[in-house]
Enzyme design. Sequence first.
Site, PDB file in Angstrom:
ATOM      1  CG  ASP A  59      17.888  -0.454  10.070  1.00  0.00           C
ATOM      2  OD1 ASP A  59      19.099  -0.467   9.807  1.00  0.00           O
ATOM      3  OD2 ASP A  59      17.110  -1.379   9.773  1.00  0.00           O
ATOM      4  CD  GLU A 130       7.921   4.193   6.437  1.00  0.00           C
ATOM      5  OE1 GLU A 130       8.049   4.749   7.549  1.00  0.00           O
ATOM      6  OE2 GLU A 130       8.642   3.261   6.069  1.00  0.00           O
ATOM      7  CG  ASP A 159      -6.750  -0.335  10.196  1.00  0.00           C
ATOM      8  OD1 ASP A 159      -7.941   0.000  10.326  1.00  0.00           O
ATOM      9  OD2 ASP A 159      -6.273  -1.359  10.721  1.00  0.00           O
ATOM     10  CB  ALA A 167      15.660   3.466   0.927  1.00  0.00           C
ATOM     11  CE1 TYR A 172       2.938  -0.214   9.238  1.00  0.00           C
ATOM     12  CE2 TYR A 172       3.101   2.173   9.134  1.00  0.00           C
ATOM     13  CZ  TYR A 172       2.397   1.034   9.454  1.00  0.00           C
ATOM     14  OH  TYR A 172       1.147   1.145  10.011  1.00  0.00           O
ATOM     15  CG  LEU A 174       8.539  -6.956   4.100  1.00  0.00           C
ATOM     16  CD1 LEU A 174       8.089  -7.535   2.766  1.00  0.00           C
ATOM     17  CD2 LEU A 174      10.010  -7.286   4.350  1.00  0.00           C
ATOM     18  CB  SER A 175       5.258  -4.624   8.547  1.00  0.00           C
ATOM     19  OG  SER A 175       6.571  -4.776   9.022  1.00  0.00           O
TER      20      SER A 175
END
Length: 270
Positions: A59, A130, A159, A167, A172, A174-175
């Site tokens: 990716d 992102e 944080d 896309a 990140y 989703l994490s």
Amino acid sequence: MKQSAPPLQQDQIREIPLNKLAFVASDTEEARTALESLTRRYGNFPVDEADAIVALGGDGLMLQTLHAHMDSGKPIYGMNRGSVGFLMNEYREDNLKERLAKADITTIRPLEMTAVDVDGITRNALAINEVSLLRQTSQAARLRISVDGRVRLEELVCDGCIVATPAGSTAYNLSAHGPILPITAHLLALTPISAFRPRRWRGALLPNLAKVDIEILDPGKRPVSASADHREIRSVTHVAIEESTRLEGLIMFDSDHGWDERILTEMFRY
């Protein structure tokens, strides 16, 4: 009104010539070996002469290739020779041109980030996945978030936060427990990272038309960096984010395992 473009229709896809292919590869041994083998079979044209670009890697390479050839009009087809490969197709050497002729093509538009640092210098960058803001020290960041010129969150202690495209919603975002967005959704995901106050705020779904402004409230004591995909800008004081109206990239997926199917699979994974 600007909107994220849907996948091209099949009759449009077949009008794109695919006789000349340009191959690019990551630096791994697996990707370089694939490059040599495919070049022997199909040739390897310069990118400016090619009808399509085939990226061999993971990716990360796909994102680099999309950035490098944004707005070129050349569709990019990835084959996985890396570790994750969510943006890639299965690696197979046989019948490559036939696969390309049948592939679905999706138009994606990047985010445009404008960041101002503590010295008053303005820098611009593009993000396909992102834009993320992250604290630089052990102290939490303090952010004020506005959407289309109106303050929506007076103070977010966290944080950091993420503004993700469809896309990038499975990366990140989703994490950080953000939502997965269908690739054709006219939405952006605004997701906090470890929000401390307001503790129960889980983020927002915004129209892709929205302009997001993030002000760092205490940049001297609580410095924050801003990253657009792989480009980082340190010690920012203000970041503006909006979907580009002038740039677009084309990404290709095998028709029997397109991006919509990958997203649905990810949504129901547990």
